[in-house]
Design a protein around this motif. Structure first.
Motif, PDB file in Angstrom:
ATOM      1  N   ALA A 132       0.837  -1.204   0.000  1.00 41.70           N
ATOM      2  CA  ALA A 132       0.000   0.000   0.000  1.00 41.70           C
ATOM      3  C   ALA A 132       0.869   1.249   0.000  1.00 41.70           C
ATOM      4  N   ARG A 133       2.062   1.138   0.569  1.00 41.39           N
ATOM      5  CA  ARG A 133       2.976   2.293   0.583  1.00 41.39           C
ATOM      6  C   ARG A 133       3.388   2.700  -0.821  1.00 41.39           C
ATOM      7  N   ALA A 134       3.291   1.759  -1.769  1.00 42.29           N
ATOM      8  CA  ALA A 134       3.603   2.062  -3.169  1.00 42.29           C
ATOM      9  C   ALA A 134       2.336   2.348  -3.965  1.00 42.29           C
ATOM     10  N   GLY A 135       1.185   2.425  -3.270  1.00 46.93           N
ATOM     11  CA  GLY A 135      -0.060   2.784  -3.934  1.00 46.93           C
ATOM     12  C   GLY A 135      -0.891   1.623  -4.441  1.00 46.93           C
ATOM     13  N   HIS A 136      -0.552   0.398  -4.063  1.00 50.85           N
ATOM     14  CA  HIS A 136      -1.312  -0.763  -4.533  1.00 50.85           C
ATOM     15  C   HIS A 136      -2.529  -1.016  -3.645  1.00 50.85           C
ATOM     16  N   ALA A 137      -3.692  -1.183  -4.256  1.00 52.96           N
ATOM     17  CA  ALA A 137      -4.874  -1.643  -3.542  1.00 52.96           C
ATOM     18  C   ALA A 137      -4.657  -3.131  -3.248  1.00 52.96           C
ATOM     19  N   PRO A 138      -5.270  -3.669  -2.185  1.00 56.28           N
ATOM     20  CA  PRO A 138      -5.045  -5.074  -1.841  1.00 56.28           C
ATOM     21  C   PRO A 138      -5.294  -6.036  -3.006  1.00 56.28           C
ATOM     22  N   GLU A 139      -6.375  -5.833  -3.752  1.00 59.26           N
ATOM     23  CA  GLU A 139      -6.691  -6.731  -4.864  1.00 59.26           C
ATOM     24  C   GLU A 139      -5.605  -6.695  -5.927  1.00 59.26           C
ATOM     25  N   ASP A 140      -5.119  -5.483  -6.238  1.00 54.85           N
ATOM     26  CA  ASP A 140      -4.070  -5.339  -7.243  1.00 54.85           C
ATOM     27  C   ASP A 140      -2.754  -5.942  -6.753  1.00 54.85           C
ATOM     28  N   ALA A 141      -2.472  -5.787  -5.465  1.00 55.31           N
ATOM     29  CA  ALA A 141      -1.245  -6.334  -4.890  1.00 55.31           C
ATOM     30  C   ALA A 141      -1.242  -7.859  -4.991  1.00 55.31           C
ATOM     31  N   VAL A 142      -2.377  -8.479  -4.711  1.00 55.87           N
ATOM     32  CA  VAL A 142      -2.469  -9.941  -4.795  1.00 55.87           C
ATOM     33  C   VAL A 142      -2.275 -10.384  -6.248  1.00 55.87           C
ATOM     34  N   ARG A 143      -2.925  -9.692  -7.177  1.00 54.84           N
ATOM     35  CA  ARG A 143      -2.766 -10.043  -8.601  1.00 54.84           C
ATOM     36  C   ARG A 143      -1.299  -9.927  -9.024  1.00 54.84           C
ATOM     37  N   LEU A 144      -0.639  -8.846  -8.617  1.00 50.73           N
ATOM     38  CA  LEU A 144       0.757  -8.631  -8.966  1.00 50.73           C
ATOM     39  C   LEU A 144       1.642  -9.719  -8.367  1.00 50.73           C
ATOM     40  N   ALA A 145       1.421 -10.061  -7.105  1.00 50.70           N
ATOM     41  CA  ALA A 145       2.228 -11.092  -6.447  1.00 50.70           C
ATOM     42  C   ALA A 145       2.072 -12.441  -7.146  1.00 50.70           C
ATOM     43  N   VAL A 146       0.856 -12.795  -7.493  1.00 49.69           N
ATOM     44  CA  VAL A 146       0.623 -14.071  -8.181  1.00 49.69           C
ATOM     45  C   VAL A 146       1.292 -14.046  -9.557  1.00 49.69           C
ATOM     46  N   ALA A 147       1.188 -12.936 -10.273  1.00 49.63           N
ATOM     47  CA  ALA A 147       1.795 -12.846 -11.601  1.00 49.63           C
ATOM     48  C   ALA A 147       3.321 -12.968 -11.518  1.00 49.63           C
ATOM     49  N   VAL A 148       3.936 -12.316 -10.535  1.00 45.43           N
ATOM     50  CA  VAL A 148       5.394 -12.382 -10.379  1.00 45.43           C
ATOM     51  C   VAL A 148       5.827 -13.806 -10.048  1.00 45.43           C
ATOM     52  N   LEU A 149       5.133 -14.444  -9.115  1.00 51.32           N
ATOM     53  CA  LEU A 149       5.487 -15.805  -8.735  1.00 51.32           C
ATOM     54  C   LEU A 149       5.256 -16.777  -9.902  1.00 51.32           C
ATOM     55  N   ALA A 150       4.160 -16.612 -10.621  1.00 50.71           N
ATOM     56  CA  ALA A 150       3.883 -17.479 -11.765  1.00 50.71           C
ATOM     57  C   ALA A 150       4.969 -17.332 -12.834  1.00 50.71           C
ATOM     58  N   ARG A 151       5.432 -16.114 -13.022  1.00 53.12           N
ATOM     59  CA  ARG A 151       6.488 -15.896 -14.017  1.00 53.12           C
ATOM     60  C   ARG A 151       7.791 -16.566 -13.587  1.00 53.12           C
ATOM     61  N   ALA A 152       8.077 -16.543 -12.282  1.00 50.08           N
ATOM     62  CA  ALA A 152       9.266 -17.229 -11.773  1.00 50.08           C
ATOM     63  C   ALA A 152       9.154 -18.739 -12.011  1.00 50.08           C
ATOM     64  N   TYR A 153       7.982 -19.310 -11.748  1.00 48.82           N
ATOM     65  CA  TYR A 153       7.760 -20.740 -11.984  1.00 48.82           C
ATOM     66  C   TYR A 153       7.942 -21.053 -13.469  1.00 48.82           C
ATOM     67  N   GLU A 154       7.325 -20.218 -14.315  1.00 49.08           N
ATOM     68  CA  GLU A 154       7.404 -20.430 -15.756  1.00 49.08           C
ATOM     69  C   GLU A 154       8.862 -20.453 -16.223  1.00 49.08           C
ATOM     70  N   GLY A 155       9.656 -19.509 -15.722  1.00 52.48           N
ATOM     71  CA  GLY A 155      11.070 -19.463 -16.100  1.00 52.48           C
ATOM     72  C   GLY A 155      11.842 -20.673 -15.605  1.00 52.48           C
ATOM     73  N   ALA A 156      11.558 -21.099 -14.381  1.00 53.11           N
ATOM     74  CA  ALA A 156      12.248 -22.269 -13.830  1.00 53.11           C
ATOM     75  C   ALA A 156      11.954 -23.515 -14.661  1.00 53.11           C
ATOM     76  N   TRP A 157      10.724 -23.649 -15.130  1.00 54.72           N
ATOM     77  CA  TRP A 157      10.353 -24.816 -15.932  1.00 54.72           C
ATOM     78  C   TRP A 157      10.873 -24.679 -17.363  1.00 54.72           C
ATOM     79  N   LYS A 158      10.768 -23.473 -17.915  1.00 50.68           N
ATOM     80  CA  LYS A 158      11.199 -23.246 -19.301  1.00 50.68           C
ATOM     81  C   LYS A 158      12.693 -23.525 -19.462  1.00 50.68           C
ATOM     82  N   PHE A 159      13.493 -23.071 -18.490  1.00 49.88           N
ATOM     83  CA  PHE A 159      14.944 -23.247 -18.566  1.00 49.88           C
ATOM     84  C   PHE A 159      15.405 -24.522 -17.867  1.00 49.88           C
ATOM     85  N   ARG A 160      14.416 -25.374 -17.524  1.00 52.72           N
ATOM     86  CA  ARG A 160      14.668 -26.696 -16.949  1.00 52.72           C
ATOM     87  C   ARG A 160      15.503 -26.649 -15.672  1.00 52.72           C
TER      88      ARG A 160
END
Length: 163
Positions: free
Chosen positions: A110-138
């Motif tokens: 919230a200190r960076a201006g994120h509403a709770p719903e947006d913060a959760v969406r952003l966190a899930v997207a960042v984590l999903a991208r990390a998973y995707e990269g870990a699997w893509k690069f084996r």
């Protein structure tokens, strides 16, 4: 523009800021959360009143379902295929436990201006991208949850441009 905070979410963030910085003023809290100082003063009064109230007794761990309530198996479609990793949930709503760790994280975002719903969406997207990269690069076998250690950050650029 972020969605406005609910009163409950804002009060949780106020509590977290007070825990992190005991001497913080209502004006400073208001500035960080992007709301008026009068709203924060009302929140502070409500928090103080809440702290004076005796703690409610703990409810039973899991309430008994109503006799006519369908069991979980009855709610699932009988011929629905089992969920696979990466499948989107059927419902358009998600419910998570609103514990101290989540409150603290949402207060930080919230200190960076994120509403709770947006913060959760952003966190899930960042984590999903990390998973995707870990699997893509084996680095991990497909479907195995990687252990995420750090998040790579772009250098600060006041013009908002990224490399």
């Amino acid at each position: 523009m972020p969605a406005p905070l609910t009163i409950a979410a804002r009060r949780a963030m106020v509590k977290e800021l007070l825990r992190q910085e005991p001497g913080i003023s209502a004006r400073q809290i208001a500035g960080r959360l992007g709301v008026g100082k009068d709203a924060i003063r009302r929140d502070l009064a409500a928090i103080e009143s809440e702290q004076r109230q005796p703690a409610p007794q703990q409810p039973p761990a899991e309430p008994e379902p109503a006799p006519d309530a369908p069991q979980r198996k009855e709610l699932d479609a009988p011929d629905a295929p089992p969920a696979q990793p990466g499948d989107a949930p059927d419902a358009d709503r998600l419910s998570v436990a609103y514990d101290d760790q989540l409150r603290a994280g949402l207060a930080m975002l919230a200190r960076a201006g994120h509403a709770p719903e947006d913060a959760v969406r952003l966190a899930v997207a960042v984590l999903a991208r990390a998973y995707e990269g870990a699997w893509k690069f084996r680095l991990y076998p497909q479907g195995v949850a990687p252990r995420v250690r750090v998040v790579d950050l772009y250098p600060y650029d006041p013009k908002g441009q990224r490399p």
